[in-house]
Design a protein around this motif. Sequence first.
Motif, short mmCIF file in Angstrom:
data_model
loop_
_atom_site.label_atom_id
_atom_site.label_comp_id
_atom_site.label_asym_id
_atom_site.label_seq_id
_atom_site.Cartn_x
_atom_site.Cartn_y
_atom_site.Cartn_z
N THR A 182 6.83 -1.55 2.93
CA THR A 182 6.16 -2.82 2.62
C THR A 182 4.65 -2.68 2.65
O THR A 182 3.95 -3.18 1.76
CB THR A 182 6.60 -3.92 3.62
OG1 THR A 182 8.02 -4.03 3.60
CG2 THR A 182 5.99 -5.26 3.23
N ILE A 183 4.11 -1.98 3.65
CA ILE A 183 2.66 -1.87 3.80
C ILE A 183 2.04 -1.08 2.65
O ILE A 183 0.92 -1.35 2.23
CB ILE A 183 2.30 -1.22 5.17
CG1 ILE A 183 0.80 -1.41 5.49
CG2 ILE A 183 2.65 0.27 5.20
CD1 ILE A 183 0.43 -2.81 5.79
N VAL A 184 2.78 -0.12 2.08
CA VAL A 184 2.24 0.64 0.94
C VAL A 184 2.17 -0.24 -0.30
O VAL A 184 1.19 -0.22 -1.04
CB VAL A 184 3.11 1.89 0.65
CG1 VAL A 184 2.49 2.70 -0.48
CG2 VAL A 184 3.25 2.75 1.88
N VAL A 185 3.22 -1.03 -0.54
CA VAL A 185 3.22 -1.95 -1.68
C VAL A 185 2.08 -2.96 -1.53
O VAL A 185 1.36 -3.25 -2.50
CB VAL A 185 4.57 -2.68 -1.80
CG1 VAL A 185 4.52 -3.75 -2.89
CG2 VAL A 185 5.68 -1.68 -2.09
N LEU A 186 1.89 -3.47 -0.33
CA LEU A 186 0.79 -4.41 -0.09
C LEU A 186 -0.56 -3.73 -0.29
O LEU A 186 -1.52 -4.35 -0.76
CB LEU A 186 0.89 -4.98 1.33
CG LEU A 186 2.06 -5.94 1.57
CD1 LEU A 186 2.15 -6.30 3.06
CD2 LEU A 186 1.89 -7.20 0.73
N GLY A 187 -0.65 -2.45 0.09
CA GLY A 187 -1.89 -1.70 -0.15
C GLY A 187 -2.17 -1.59 -1.63
O GLY A 187 -3.33 -1.69 -2.06
N GLY A 188 -1.13 -1.39 -2.45
CA GLY A 188 -1.30 -1.35 -3.89
C GLY A 188 -1.77 -2.68 -4.44
O GLY A 188 -2.62 -2.74 -5.35
N ILE A 189 -1.23 -3.78 -3.91
CA ILE A 189 -1.67 -5.12 -4.33
C ILE A 189 -3.13 -5.32 -3.96
O ILE A 189 -3.93 -5.84 -4.77
CB ILE A 189 -0.79 -6.19 -3.66
CG1 ILE A 189 0.64 -6.11 -4.20
CG2 ILE A 189 -1.36 -7.59 -3.91
CD1 ILE A 189 1.63 -7.00 -3.47
N ALA A 190 -3.51 -4.92 -2.74
CA ALA A 190 -4.91 -5.04 -2.31
C ALA A 190 -5.83 -4.21 -3.19
O ALA A 190 -6.96 -4.61 -3.47
CB ALA A 190 -5.04 -4.61 -0.85
N ALA A 191 -5.35 -3.06 -3.66
CA ALA A 191 -6.14 -2.22 -4.57
C ALA A 191 -6.36 -2.94 -5.89
O ALA A 191 -7.47 -2.90 -6.46
CB ALA A 191 -5.45 -0.88 -4.80
N HIS A 192 -5.35 -3.61 -6.39
CA HIS A 192 -5.53 -4.35 -7.64
C HIS A 192 -6.50 -5.51 -7.46
O HIS A 192 -7.24 -5.85 -8.39
CB HIS A 192 -4.18 -4.91 -8.12
CG HIS A 192 -4.30 -5.70 -9.38
ND1 HIS A 192 -4.45 -7.07 -9.40
CD2 HIS A 192 -4.34 -5.30 -10.69
CE1 HIS A 192 -4.56 -7.48 -10.65
NE2 HIS A 192 -4.49 -6.43 -11.45
N MET A 193 -6.54 -6.09 -6.26
CA MET A 193 -7.47 -7.19 -5.98
C MET A 193 -8.89 -6.69 -5.75
O MET A 193 -9.81 -7.48 -5.56
CB MET A 193 -6.98 -7.98 -4.77
CG MET A 193 -5.63 -8.67 -5.00
SD MET A 193 -4.92 -9.37 -3.48
CE MET A 193 -6.13 -10.64 -3.11
N GLY A 194 -9.09 -5.37 -5.74
CA GLY A 194 -10.42 -4.80 -5.56
C GLY A 194 -10.83 -4.64 -4.11
O GLY A 194 -12.00 -4.33 -3.83
N LEU A 195 -9.90 -4.84 -3.18
CA LEU A 195 -10.22 -4.75 -1.76
C LEU A 195 -10.08 -3.32 -1.23
O LEU A 195 -10.75 -2.95 -0.26
CB LEU A 195 -9.31 -5.68 -0.95
CG LEU A 195 -9.34 -7.17 -1.36
CD1 LEU A 195 -8.34 -7.96 -0.54
CD2 LEU A 195 -10.75 -7.73 -1.20
N LEU A 196 -9.21 -2.53 -1.84
CA LEU A 196 -9.01 -1.12 -1.48
C LEU A 196 -8.99 -0.29 -2.75
O LEU A 196 -8.89 -0.83 -3.85
CB LEU A 196 -7.69 -0.94 -0.72
CG LEU A 196 -7.51 -1.72 0.60
CD1 LEU A 196 -6.09 -1.53 1.13
CD2 LEU A 196 -8.53 -1.30 1.64
#
Length: 206
Positions: free
Chosen positions: A25-39
Motif C-alpha cells: 500500500t505504501i508504495v502505491v501511495l508513494g507513486g500517487i504522491a509522485a504524480h502529485m509532485g510531492l515525491l
Amino acid sequence: MDLEHLIIEYGYLAIFIGTFLEGETIVVLGGIAAHMGLLDLPFVALTAFLGSFMGDQLFFQIGRIGGKHLLATRPVWQERIDYIDELLHHYRSWLILTFRFYYGLRNIIPFALGTMTVSFKQFFTLNFIGAIIWAIILSSLGYLFGQAFEVFLEKYQLPAIMIIVLVLAFILYIIKRQTKKKIIHKIEMEHHHTDHHDNTDDNKPH
C-alpha cells in the motif's frame, strides 16, 4: 505542518520502513504522491526497492540462523513451511523471484527459504531482481492511479488520500484473506490425501 509538508519531509522514510516490513500500500501511495509532485517517482521506486530487499534479506538470515529453533516453538507455522517447501521443489527460481506477489505468504517465505536448501548467493541474486521488479511495478501503478484520478486528488487532496488508503488497505486485506483461505484449504486437502493414502497402506495385507 500540513499533509503536503509531512509527505515531502517523511515520505521516503515511510516508504522505506513500510517496505522493510511489507508495504504494498505504501508504495502505491508513494507513486500517487509522485504524480502529485510531492515525491520523485524514481526515488519512490528506489526507496521501495531498498526497503523490500533489505527486509527480506534480514528475514532470510533469521531463517538460516535461528529458523529451526523458532519452528520448534511455533509448530503452527510448520504447515505453511511444508507448503512453501513443496513450491520450492517445483518452482525454485520462480518462487524466489516472485514471492512478493504471493499474498498470504509474503512475510513468511524469506524466513522459510532461510531454513531450506537455498544458498545465500541464489537468494541474494533473485531477491535483488525481484525487489527491483516489484518496486517499479507498484510505484508505477500508484503513479498511473494518480493520473486516473487527477482532478479528484487536486480538488479533495486530504480526503482523497485518506479514501485511497482505506480502499487499498481493504482490497489488500480481502486478497490476503482469500489467498490464506485457499492456501489453508490446499494444505488440509493434501494432508487428508496423505492420511488416506497412509491408512490404505496400513490396511493392505502383508
